[in-house]
Design a protein around this motif. Sequence first.
Motif, PDB file in Angstrom:
ATOM      1  N   TRP A   9      26.795  33.379  33.075  1.00  0.00           N
ATOM      2  CA  TRP A   9      28.031  33.533  33.825  1.00  0.00           C
ATOM      3  C   TRP A   9      28.299  32.334  34.716  1.00  0.00           C
ATOM      4  N   ARG A  23      36.334  33.813  29.152  1.00  0.00           N
ATOM      5  CA  ARG A  23      34.885  33.732  29.035  1.00  0.00           C
ATOM      6  C   ARG A  23      34.411  34.878  28.159  1.00  0.00           C
ATOM      7  N   ARG A  84      46.053  29.293  39.156  1.00  0.00           N
ATOM      8  CA  ARG A  84      45.507  30.593  38.736  1.00  0.00           C
ATOM      9  C   ARG A  84      46.119  30.966  37.386  1.00  0.00           C
ATOM     10  N   PHE A 100      42.251  39.707  32.945  1.00  0.00           N
ATOM     11  CA  PHE A 100      41.699  38.572  33.687  1.00  0.00           C
ATOM     12  C   PHE A 100      41.103  37.529  32.748  1.00  0.00           C
ATOM     13  N   SER A 102      38.316  35.640  33.502  1.00  0.00           N
ATOM     14  CA  SER A 102      36.865  35.442  33.568  1.00  0.00           C
ATOM     15  C   SER A 102      36.045  36.704  33.335  1.00  0.00           C
ATOM     16  N   CYS A 103      36.669  37.850  33.170  1.00  0.00           N
ATOM     17  CA  CYS A 103      35.892  39.058  32.891  1.00  0.00           C
ATOM     18  C   CYS A 103      36.779  40.102  32.213  1.00  0.00           C
ATOM     19  N   SER A 150      50.208  36.896  42.099  1.00  0.00           N
ATOM     20  CA  SER A 150      49.475  37.810  42.989  1.00  0.00           C
ATOM     21  C   SER A 150      49.843  39.253  42.692  1.00  0.00           C
ATOM     22  N   LEU A 153      48.192  40.285  39.352  1.00  0.00           N
ATOM     23  CA  LEU A 153      46.739  40.462  39.450  1.00  0.00           C
ATOM     24  C   LEU A 153      46.396  41.708  40.254  1.00  0.00           C
TER      25      LEU A 153
ATOM     26  N   ALA B 103      44.201  39.578  45.608  1.00  0.00           N
ATOM     27  CA  ALA B 103      44.989  38.883  44.579  1.00  0.00           C
ATOM     28  C   ALA B 103      45.753  37.701  45.155  1.00  0.00           C
ATOM     29  N   SER B 104      45.982  37.697  46.472  1.00  0.00           N
ATOM     30  CA  SER B 104      46.741  36.607  47.102  1.00  0.00           C
ATOM     31  C   SER B 104      45.851  35.469  47.586  1.00  0.00           C
ATOM     32  N   HIS B 106      44.317  33.230  46.044  1.00  0.00           N
ATOM     33  CA  HIS B 106      44.479  31.952  45.329  1.00  0.00           C
ATOM     34  C   HIS B 106      45.576  31.108  45.945  1.00  0.00           C
ATOM     35  N   ASP B 107      46.399  31.754  46.789  1.00  0.00           N
ATOM     36  CA  ASP B 107      47.552  31.082  47.379  1.00  0.00           C
ATOM     37  C   ASP B 107      47.306  30.717  48.840  1.00  0.00           C
ATOM     38  N   ALA B 141      36.770  43.515  38.858  1.00  0.00           N
ATOM     39  CA  ALA B 141      37.181  42.409  37.989  1.00  0.00           C
ATOM     40  C   ALA B 141      38.027  41.407  38.763  1.00  0.00           C
ATOM     41  N   LEU B 142      38.906  41.912  39.629  1.00  0.00           N
ATOM     42  CA  LEU B 142      39.745  41.004  40.429  1.00  0.00           C
ATOM     43  C   LEU B 142      38.884  40.164  41.365  1.00  0.00           C
ATOM     44  N   CYS B 144      35.713  39.312  40.938  1.00  0.00           N
ATOM     45  CA  CYS B 144      34.956  38.340  40.136  1.00  0.00           C
ATOM     46  C   CYS B 144      35.858  37.218  39.634  1.00  0.00           C
ATOM     47  N   ASP B 145      37.052  37.589  39.177  1.00  0.00           N
ATOM     48  CA  ASP B 145      37.973  36.580  38.659  1.00  0.00           C
ATOM     49  C   ASP B 145      38.444  35.656  39.779  1.00  0.00           C
ATOM     50  N   THR B 146      38.674  36.242  40.961  1.00  0.00           N
ATOM     51  CA  THR B 146      39.095  35.430  42.110  1.00  0.00           C
ATOM     52  C   THR B 146      37.982  34.466  42.506  1.00  0.00           C
ATOM     53  N   ALA B 148      35.655  33.267  40.597  1.00  0.00           N
ATOM     54  CA  ALA B 148      35.548  32.235  39.558  1.00  0.00           C
ATOM     55  C   ALA B 148      36.627  31.170  39.743  1.00  0.00           C
ATOM     56  N   PHE B 149      37.856  31.615  40.045  1.00  0.00           N
ATOM     57  CA  PHE B 149      38.938  30.649  40.240  1.00  0.00           C
ATOM     58  C   PHE B 149      38.706  29.806  41.492  1.00  0.00           C
ATOM     59  N   GLN B 152      36.242  27.091  41.085  1.00  0.00           N
ATOM     60  CA  GLN B 152      36.856  25.917  40.446  1.00  0.00           C
ATOM     61  C   GLN B 152      37.565  25.046  41.469  1.00  0.00           C
ATOM     62  N   GLU B 155      35.072  23.322  43.800  1.00  0.00           N
ATOM     63  CA  GLU B 155      34.305  22.262  43.141  1.00  0.00           C
ATOM     64  C   GLU B 155      35.065  20.947  43.094  1.00  0.00           C
ATOM     65  N   GLN B 156      36.394  21.034  43.179  1.00  0.00           N
ATOM     66  CA  GLN B 156      37.206  19.820  43.134  1.00  0.00           C
ATOM     67  C   GLN B 156      37.331  19.171  44.506  1.00  0.00           C
TER      68      GLN B 156
END
Lengths: 161, 274
Positions: A9, A23, A84, A100, A102-103, A150, A153, B103-104, B106-107, B141-142, B144-146, B148-149, B152, B155-156
Motif C-alpha cells: 500500500w 490501486r 484530487r 475512490f 486509492s481503495c 468535495s 467524495l 472530503a474538503s 484537499h482544498d 475509504a474517504l 484513506c483516499d484523502t 493518499a492524495f 502526494q 511529497e512535492q
Amino acid sequence: MFWCHPIGWRNRRLPQTQDVKMRSFLPAVAEQLFRDIQKTYQETSKIPDDLLIALKFVFGPCALQALDLVDHRSVTCLTSPSGRKAFQVKGASGRLYTCFVSCHYCPCPAFAYTVLRRDEGLLCKHILAIYLCQALGLTQQESVSDQHMSALLGGSAAVDT
Amino acid sequence: MADILTLTLSTLMSEPGLKRSTSPSSSSTLLVGGRGISRSLLLLAAVTAASELRVRVVFFTRTQIQSLPAPLQKRLPNQSPEGLKKITFCYPRTVEELLQQVASLHDSPPPSLIVVDRLEDFLCAPGLHPGERSCAAHLSALLCDTAAFLTQVLEQRPSGSAPCRILASYHSELDPGPAEADDCPTDPVLDVLDRYFQIRCTLDQDRGYGAAAAGLQELWHIYVSGGEATAWEDGPGGAQDWQLLVSPSGSIEFKVVCKHHCRSTHQAHDLSPQ
C-alpha cells in the motif's frame, strides 16, 4: 478478503499521468488477468473468449454486467483543480456512483451486501468496470470544481440521473 | 506500528528501550477499545506531531474537549506554543458533516496527521443501524483516499512533512475481552474498519490484582496487529508486550514488557509481532 491490509500500500504511488490508475488490491491472478486483457486489447482491439471466460471465472456474474458498463463507456475519471481525482460510474439506471482512486468503495447496494455484509465478493460491477476501462483505455475524462469534488467524495452531491 | 503513535508512546516511557522512530510507516492506525484512555492518546499524538515533528494536524471530534488530560497538562509547559497552533480542532456533529469536512481537506493546506476521535460517536449513533456498514466503509475509504492524495501533495513540497497519516479511535459495545472466542458476535462496524485501516492497536484493560498491587489506577495492555506491526521492533526478535500504566494522579507511563512474562495469561490475544 484479498484487499484488506493490502501489501505494498504505502509503496505504491499514483501515476502522474492524466489517466489515473486505481490501486489494485486484487489477488495476483486478477491482476495478471487485467494485464493480459490490456496487452491483448492493445494488439487486437478485442478481448478473446478465453480471457472473457477467465474474467467470468474470477469475478462471477458481475463480470458480464461490468463489461456492459464498459460497452456504454460508463466510467469517468473526474479531476479537480487541486489535483484530487475520483471515478464516477454511471449505472444501468442512470445513477452515478462515486468511487475512490486509492481503495475499494462503492455506494451501490451490491457492494454493501455482497462485499461488506456477506464477504462473498471482492468488488461490485462498478469497481470491476473501472479496472476494465483502465485496462482497455476507455475511461472518460472530466474536470470538476474543487467544491463539487468535495461534495462528490463526501456523498452530499445530488444524485444525477 | 504507526510512527507518530510510536513516537507518542516513546515520550511516555520511563525506561529507555523503544526506538523513537519517526520514519514514514503505516499511514492508517485504528485504536480499538479504551474509550477513556484512547482520547488521551490521540491528543498526545496530535501534540507530539505538531510540536516535535512540526507538522499540521487536523483533529476531528464530536464532543468538545473541555479540559486536557492530566499527562498532557504536565507536558504542555514544555511544548512550543507555535507547535500547538499547528493543530486544528473540528467538531462535526454528524457523520455527514464529518464526511464533508474530510472530503474538503484537499482544498486547504494539507495536514500530515488526520485524527478522528471516537468513530463510534459518528457511526453508531441511534437510528443509524440500516447501512451502518456502508457508512463505515465510506468514511474509512474517504480517510484513506484523502491521506493518499495529501501524501502526494506533501511529497512535492520541500518541508519533508510527508506522508499524511490517519489515526482514529473506535470503541465497540461488543467488547470481546481477552478471551475472544470464535462464536462471539462480531461488531459489524469494526469488521468494516478492519478492512481499511492497516494497523489495529487494541487496548485491553487489565482488571486483575496486578494493577492495584502496583498502586496504579489503570493498567492497559496494547496489542498490535496488521500489515506493518512488525515494523515496531525493539530488541532481538521484537519479543515485547506493551503496557500503559495510569497512576492515581492521572499521569500515563508507557512500558515495554518481555512477552514471556504475560504469555500465559494473554495468549488468546497475543497479536504482537513474532
